[in-house]
Scaffold this active site. Structure first.
Site, PDB file in Angstrom:
ATOM      1  N   VAL A  53       0.828  -1.219   0.000  1.00  0.00           N
ATOM      2  CA  VAL A  53       0.000   0.000   0.000  1.00  0.00           C
ATOM      3  C   VAL A  53       0.858   1.263   0.000  1.00  0.00           C
ATOM      4  CG1 VAL A  53      -2.030  -1.051   1.075  1.00  0.00           C
ATOM      5  CG2 VAL A  53      -0.200  -0.119   2.524  1.00  0.00           C
ATOM      6  N   SER A  54       2.164   1.118  -0.174  1.00  0.00           N
ATOM      7  CA  SER A  54       3.058   2.275  -0.136  1.00  0.00           C
ATOM      8  C   SER A  54       3.236   2.885  -1.518  1.00  0.00           C
ATOM      9  CB  SER A  54       4.430   1.848   0.407  1.00  0.00           C
ATOM     10  OG  SER A  54       5.433   2.775   0.056  1.00  0.00           O
ATOM     11  N   PRO A  55       2.951   4.190  -1.669  1.00  0.00           N
ATOM     12  CA  PRO A  55       3.152   4.818  -2.976  1.00  0.00           C
ATOM     13  C   PRO A  55       4.622   4.890  -3.365  1.00  0.00           C
ATOM     14  CG  PRO A  55       2.680   6.491  -1.324  1.00  0.00           C
ATOM     15  CD  PRO A  55       2.453   5.166  -0.677  1.00  0.00           C
TER      16      PRO A  55
END
Length: 201
Positions: free
Chosen positions: A13-15
């Site tokens: 979920v990390s950009p």
């Protein structure tokens, strides 16, 4: 000559994990390094290592983060939705699938991890949904049924990855740790990792 190894700590979920693209894989291939993919719960890592979740940061930090993501999107020529429809979402199902795929082999693990991140940050898809995970598995050359296999082992490894990260000194994502002890935080430090593996840093 001994091959180098990279422990790759990241969050689906990390950009910033998304914006790393496949550059780490290209670097590893160039230097003949092996990679262990270690997806983890980034919020739990923040809690253990003094970080602050994005939504709890001062507005100035939140605004800067969005500007930074936009600039990195342009610089890396990668589309991004700064406020995706399905974020935050539960990262566990996609992480378990990556763990199962790594165990099973037969596909492109880098493509799988990146495909999941891209689904969240560029395609407005919910990576907590089984059909999205299955699509990403299939696209990376893995059996989509891996989404339903080894869930208990996946949960145990997912938790162990967090403990490993804390013990190894990781505190964010993406985080790259070499077997020589080099630690590199962020997609913007990949060129440092490259030079390190070349023996220059």
């Amino acid at each position: 000559m001994r091959m180098a190894h990279i422990d790759y700590y990241f969050a689906t979920v990390s950009p910033f994990t998304y914006l790393a693209g496949l550059r780490m894989e290209e670097i590893a291939q160039r230097h003949g390094a092996t990679v262990t993919y270690k997806p983890l719960d980034i919020l739990a890592l923040f809690a253990r290592t003094g970080g602050t979740p994005p939504k709890e940061r001062h507005p100035s930090r939140q605004e800067y983060r969005l500007q930074e993501l936009q600039r990195l999107s342009v610089l890396n020529d990668m589309p991004i939705n700064l406020k995706p429809a399905h974020w935050p979402t539960n990262p566990a199902p996609s992480s378990y699938a990556i763990i199962a795929a790594q165990q099973a082999g037969g596909g492109d693990l880098g493509r799988l991890a990146h495909g999941i991140c891209r689904a969240c940050w560029a395609e407005e898809r919910d990576i907590a949904q089984d059909e999205v995970v299955r699509d990403c598995l299939s696209d990376a050359g893995f059996d989509p049924a891996l989404a339903d296999k080894g869930l208990l082992a996946g949960a145990e490894t997912y938790e162990r990855n967090l403990e490993d990260a804390v013990a190894a000194g990781a505190f964010g994502a993406p985080f790259y740790i070499t077997d020589s002890g080099g630690r590199f935080w962020g997609q913007d430090r990949l060129h440092h990792l490259d030079r390190h593996l070349a023996g220059e840093l």
